[in-house]
Write an enzyme that holds these catalytic residues in place. Sequence first.
Site, PDB file in Angstrom:
ATOM      1  N   CYS A  61      81.658  -2.347 -45.136  1.00 23.55           N
ATOM      2  CA  CYS A  61      83.296  -2.912 -44.968  1.00 23.55           C
ATOM      3  C   CYS A  61      83.886  -2.178 -46.527  1.00 23.55           C
ATOM      4  CB  CYS A  61      83.755  -4.529 -44.906  1.00 23.55           C
ATOM      5  SG  CYS A  61      83.101  -5.182 -46.108  1.00 23.55           S
ATOM      6  N   ARG A  67      94.957  -3.433 -34.885  1.00 20.59           N
ATOM      7  CA  ARG A  67      93.621  -4.301 -34.854  1.00 20.59           C
ATOM      8  C   ARG A  67      94.174  -5.999 -35.002  1.00 20.59           C
ATOM      9  NH1 ARG A  67      88.060  -2.551 -37.414  1.00 20.59           N
ATOM     10  NH2 ARG A  67      88.082  -4.167 -36.549  1.00 20.59           N
ATOM     11  N   GLN A  80      75.465 -17.662 -45.247  1.00 24.46           N
ATOM     12  CA  GLN A  80      75.242 -18.210 -44.889  1.00 24.46           C
ATOM     13  C   GLN A  80      75.014 -19.044 -43.189  1.00 24.46           C
ATOM     14  OE1 GLN A  80      75.539 -21.384 -46.921  1.00 24.46           O
ATOM     15  NE2 GLN A  80      75.141 -19.225 -48.167  1.00 24.46           N
ATOM     16  N   ASP A 117      94.056 -13.599 -46.534  1.00 19.14           N
ATOM     17  CA  ASP A 117      95.079 -12.782 -45.576  1.00 19.14           C
ATOM     18  C   ASP A 117      96.846 -12.211 -46.122  1.00 19.14           C
ATOM     19  OD1 ASP A 117      92.899 -12.768 -44.928  1.00 19.14           O
ATOM     20  OD2 ASP A 117      92.902 -13.874 -42.825  1.00 19.14           O
ATOM     21  N   ARG A 162      79.947  -8.185 -47.579  1.00 17.70           N
ATOM     22  CA  ARG A 162      80.408  -9.329 -46.849  1.00 17.70           C
ATOM     23  C   ARG A 162      78.630 -10.222 -45.838  1.00 17.70           C
ATOM     24  NH1 ARG A 162      85.702  -8.035 -43.753  1.00 17.70           N
ATOM     25  NH2 ARG A 162      85.509 -10.228 -42.963  1.00 17.70           N
ATOM     26  N   PRO A 163      78.384 -11.219 -46.658  1.00 18.25           N
ATOM     27  CA  PRO A 163      77.141 -11.020 -46.572  1.00 18.25           C
ATOM     28  C   PRO A 163      77.177 -12.614 -45.366  1.00 18.25           C
ATOM     29  CG  PRO A 163      77.593 -12.503 -48.335  1.00 18.25           C
ATOM     30  CD  PRO A 163      78.710 -11.287 -48.443  1.00 18.25           C
ATOM     31  N   ILE A 164      75.971 -12.556 -44.583  1.00 18.53           N
ATOM     32  CA  ILE A 164      76.078 -13.311 -43.371  1.00 18.53           C
ATOM     33  C   ILE A 164      74.901 -14.732 -43.783  1.00 18.53           C
ATOM     34  CG2 ILE A 164      77.327 -12.229 -41.860  1.00 18.53           C
ATOM     35  CD1 ILE A 164      73.686 -11.657 -40.565  1.00 18.53           C
ATOM     36  N   LYS A 166      94.917 -13.731 -33.538  1.00 17.95           N
ATOM     37  CA  LYS A 166      93.378 -12.674 -33.609  1.00 17.95           C
ATOM     38  C   LYS A 166      92.188 -13.471 -33.941  1.00 17.95           C
ATOM     39  CE  LYS A 166      92.719  -9.737 -36.915  1.00 17.95           C
ATOM     40  NZ  LYS A 166      91.515 -10.180 -37.427  1.00 17.95           N
ATOM     41  N   ASN A 167      92.126 -14.204 -35.078  1.00 15.43           N
ATOM     42  CA  ASN A 167      91.002 -14.526 -35.095  1.00 15.43           C
ATOM     43  C   ASN A 167      90.515 -16.144 -34.855  1.00 15.43           C
ATOM     44  OD1 ASN A 167      91.171 -12.744 -37.883  1.00 15.43           O
ATOM     45  ND2 ASN A 167      91.501 -13.895 -39.021  1.00 15.43           N
ATOM     46  N   ARG A 171      84.172  -6.693 -36.757  1.00 18.37           N
ATOM     47  CA  ARG A 171      83.819  -7.924 -38.117  1.00 18.37           C
ATOM     48  C   ARG A 171      82.608  -9.445 -37.276  1.00 18.37           C
ATOM     49  NH1 ARG A 171      80.051  -8.519 -41.925  1.00 18.37           N
ATOM     50  NH2 ARG A 171      80.287 -10.866 -43.000  1.00 18.37           N
TER      51      ARG A 171
HETATM   52  N1  EPU Z   1      80.229 -15.746 -48.445  1.00 16.66           N
HETATM   53  C1  EPU Z   1      78.989 -15.960 -48.169  1.00 16.66           C
HETATM   54  N2  EPU Z   1      78.046 -15.193 -46.691  1.00 16.66           N
HETATM   55  C2  EPU Z   1      78.155 -15.807 -45.559  1.00 16.66           C
HETATM   56  C3  EPU Z   1      79.849 -15.597 -45.332  1.00 16.66           C
HETATM   57  C4  EPU Z   1      80.592 -16.111 -46.527  1.00 16.66           C
HETATM   58  O1  EPU Z   1      78.907 -15.470 -49.219  1.00 16.66           O
HETATM   59  O2  EPU Z   1      77.174 -16.072 -45.093  1.00 16.66           O
HETATM   60  C5  EPU Z   1      81.218 -15.188 -48.409  1.00 16.66           C
HETATM   61  C6  EPU Z   1      82.473 -14.263 -48.583  1.00 16.66           C
HETATM   62  O3  EPU Z   1      82.001 -12.552 -49.005  1.00 16.66           O
HETATM   63  C7  EPU Z   1      83.257 -13.892 -48.731  1.00 16.66           C
HETATM   64  C8  EPU Z   1      83.411 -15.915 -48.935  1.00 16.66           C
HETATM   65  O4  EPU Z   1      82.642 -16.491 -48.010  1.00 16.66           O
HETATM   66  O5  EPU Z   1      83.360 -14.301 -49.972  1.00 16.66           O
HETATM   67  C9  EPU Z   1      84.232 -16.403 -47.204  1.00 16.66           C
HETATM   68  O6  EPU Z   1      84.062 -15.082 -46.037  1.00 16.66           O
HETATM   69  P1  EPU Z   1      84.159 -16.094 -44.619  1.00 16.66           P
HETATM   70  O7  EPU Z   1      82.855 -15.682 -43.935  1.00 16.66           O
HETATM   71  O8  EPU Z   1      85.364 -17.017 -44.818  1.00 16.66           O
HETATM   72  O9  EPU Z   1      84.937 -14.488 -43.830  1.00 16.66           O
HETATM   73  P2  EPU Z   1      84.345 -14.308 -42.600  1.00 16.66           P
HETATM   74  O10 EPU Z   1      84.744 -15.097 -41.650  1.00 16.66           O
HETATM   75  O11 EPU Z   1      83.775 -13.243 -42.393  1.00 16.66           O
HETATM   76  C10 EPU Z   1      87.489 -14.654 -42.000  1.00 16.66           C
HETATM   77  C11 EPU Z   1      88.360 -13.838 -40.982  1.00 16.66           C
HETATM   78  C12 EPU Z   1      89.211 -12.801 -42.399  1.00 16.66           C
HETATM   79  C13 EPU Z   1      89.670 -14.225 -43.668  1.00 16.66           C
HETATM   80  C14 EPU Z   1      88.464 -14.694 -44.259  1.00 16.66           C
HETATM   81  C15 EPU Z   1      88.505 -15.112 -44.907  1.00 16.66           C
HETATM   82  C16 EPU Z   1      88.072 -13.626 -39.191  1.00 16.66           C
HETATM   83  C17 EPU Z   1      87.116 -12.628 -38.175  1.00 16.66           C
HETATM   84  N3  EPU Z   1      87.825 -13.109 -40.210  1.00 16.66           N
HETATM   85  O12 EPU Z   1      86.407 -13.725 -42.684  1.00 16.66           O
HETATM   86  O13 EPU Z   1      90.526 -12.285 -41.739  1.00 16.66           O
HETATM   87  O14 EPU Z   1      89.716 -12.777 -44.480  1.00 16.66           O
HETATM   88  O15 EPU Z   1      87.903 -15.128 -42.940  1.00 16.66           O
HETATM   89  O16 EPU Z   1      89.642 -16.361 -44.201  1.00 16.66           O
HETATM   90  O17 EPU Z   1      88.174 -14.804 -39.027  1.00 16.66           O
HETATM   91  C18 EPU Z   1      91.648 -10.629 -41.058  1.00 16.66           C
HETATM   92  O18 EPU Z   1      92.118 -10.930 -40.572  1.00 16.66           O
HETATM   93  O19 EPU Z   1      92.557  -9.892 -42.014  1.00 16.66           O
HETATM   94  C19 EPU Z   1      90.097 -10.732 -42.123  1.00 16.66           C
HETATM   95  C20 EPU Z   1      89.935 -10.315 -43.347  1.00 16.66           C
END
Ligand code: EPU
Length: 431
Positions: free
Chosen positions: A117, A399, A127, A307, A123-125, A22-23, A93
């Site tokens: 969420c 999903r 970065q 996960d 779930r900040p962006i 999926k990811n 997401r």
């Molecule tokens: N974070 C920040 N700032 C950012 C981005 C992230 O502080 O700009 C923090 C988040 O709050 C979190 C950590 O960094 O504490 C990791 O977040 P990451 O960005 O790695 O997560 P994501 O990309 O939103 C993906 C997977 C998630 C999985 C996480 C961690 C996808 C679509 N989703 O999410 O998958 O938990 O990486 O491995 O790839 C799932 O499949 O069930 C799922 C939730």
Amino acid sequence: MTRYIIKGGNPLNGEITISGAKNAAVAIIPATLLCDGPCRIENIPQISDVTMFLDILSRMGANIRTINKHTMEIDCSGVNRKEATFDAMRRIRASYYMLGAMLGKFGKATVAMPGGCNFGGDRPIDQHIKGFTAMGAKVEVKNGLVLAEAAEKLHGTKVYMDVVSVGATINVMLAAVLAEGTMVIENAAREPHIVDLANFLNAMGADVRGAGTDVIKIRGVKSLHGGAYSIIPDQIEAGTYMAAVAGAGGNVVIKNVIPKHLDCISVKLREMGVTVEDGEDFVRVISDGKITRTNIKTKPYPGFPTDMQPQLSVVLCLSDGTSVVTEGVWDNRYKYVDEIRKMGAKIQVDGRVAVIEGVEALTGAPVKACDLRAGAAMVIAGLCANGITEIEGVGYIERGYENLIEKLSDVGAEIFSEDIPDESVEQLNIG
Ligand code: EPU
């Protein structure tokens, strides 16, 4: 609406074939926007997150042809829309990957912000924005939209990620492949789906090096072409079935996997007294259902995946002692615990730490999935429990898991789905 009914207690025996990741799929599908010709993508999982993503691309003008159940040809050469602000964007997401892809392709993007969420706080962006800004884009978040625009062509530079983020790493890679010069991402995420995206982009003519390490270098190229690519197997889907066999007992060959990607899960299961044998593209899991206590701390890859935290926590509920689980990635990923407690689990949560006291048995109960992996954990709990478990909110599970009912039924589980009258189970954006 649908719910799953599970009669627990059956050992699982036979074979389960794992679908595409999926990811990886939700990163590679938007990446086709960067390509000037048709991309034939194989091993696409049939899950609702993918369907929604394909719908988003097709509404933007992409030409999408189904070749067979798991193969699509996606041609984005006709897309010239620089906005993706429809509601569907707020439901997944990963729709934020349209930001990196559109910014990379057009130098401009307006995308609906993925909304609230159900774990991880906001779930900040930040970065993602840090990466785009470093490359010369101006990024603004207002009225539920993210607006990004580069006055001149995006340029490569060096960016250090303050947190290891899968999403930010992928988004910056997408924005950088067609940029001027070389982009260097330091403290990059190393997950298998990041390597898969890099392999896809390179197969289409990009120059991405170092994916799988914490420094990724992307040398911008003039254009990407079309081509064929097959998505890797889903590490977490495989891990989920491994956990199910561990808890319910049995002997199952889990096929179409990359055993190396499962190492962190296999090692933990072995500590828990479960036999895991690696083959070339399969793992065999053998368990008598007797679980040894252990501790788990989730971390970015190659650490133990967040996960898989809910699924293994549920198995630890049946262990011979007390286990400590520490969530090292998300702030609030224990919402499912209240539901599992209804089944007799003894779990205490304090912040990011859960203390799990093993019990003799779980008992079936009506429960409600609150996110994708929480839902998967409830399925595992139901398979291990005495009696009947009814799971609501299974839209979350669908999903990310293709044909879960069929795959589990084929190995001897008593699980079926039942339609129930609609009620408001809110679908929040996760995954
Ligand atoms: N974070 C920040 N700032 C950012 C981005 C992230 O502080 O700009 C923090 C988040 O709050 C979190 C950590 O960094 O504490 C990791 O977040 P990451 O960005 O790695 O997560 P994501 O990309 O939103 C993906 C997977 C998630 C999985 C996480 C961690 C996808 C679509 N989703 O999410 O998958 O938990 O990486 O491995 O790839 C799932 O499949 O069930 C799922 C939730």
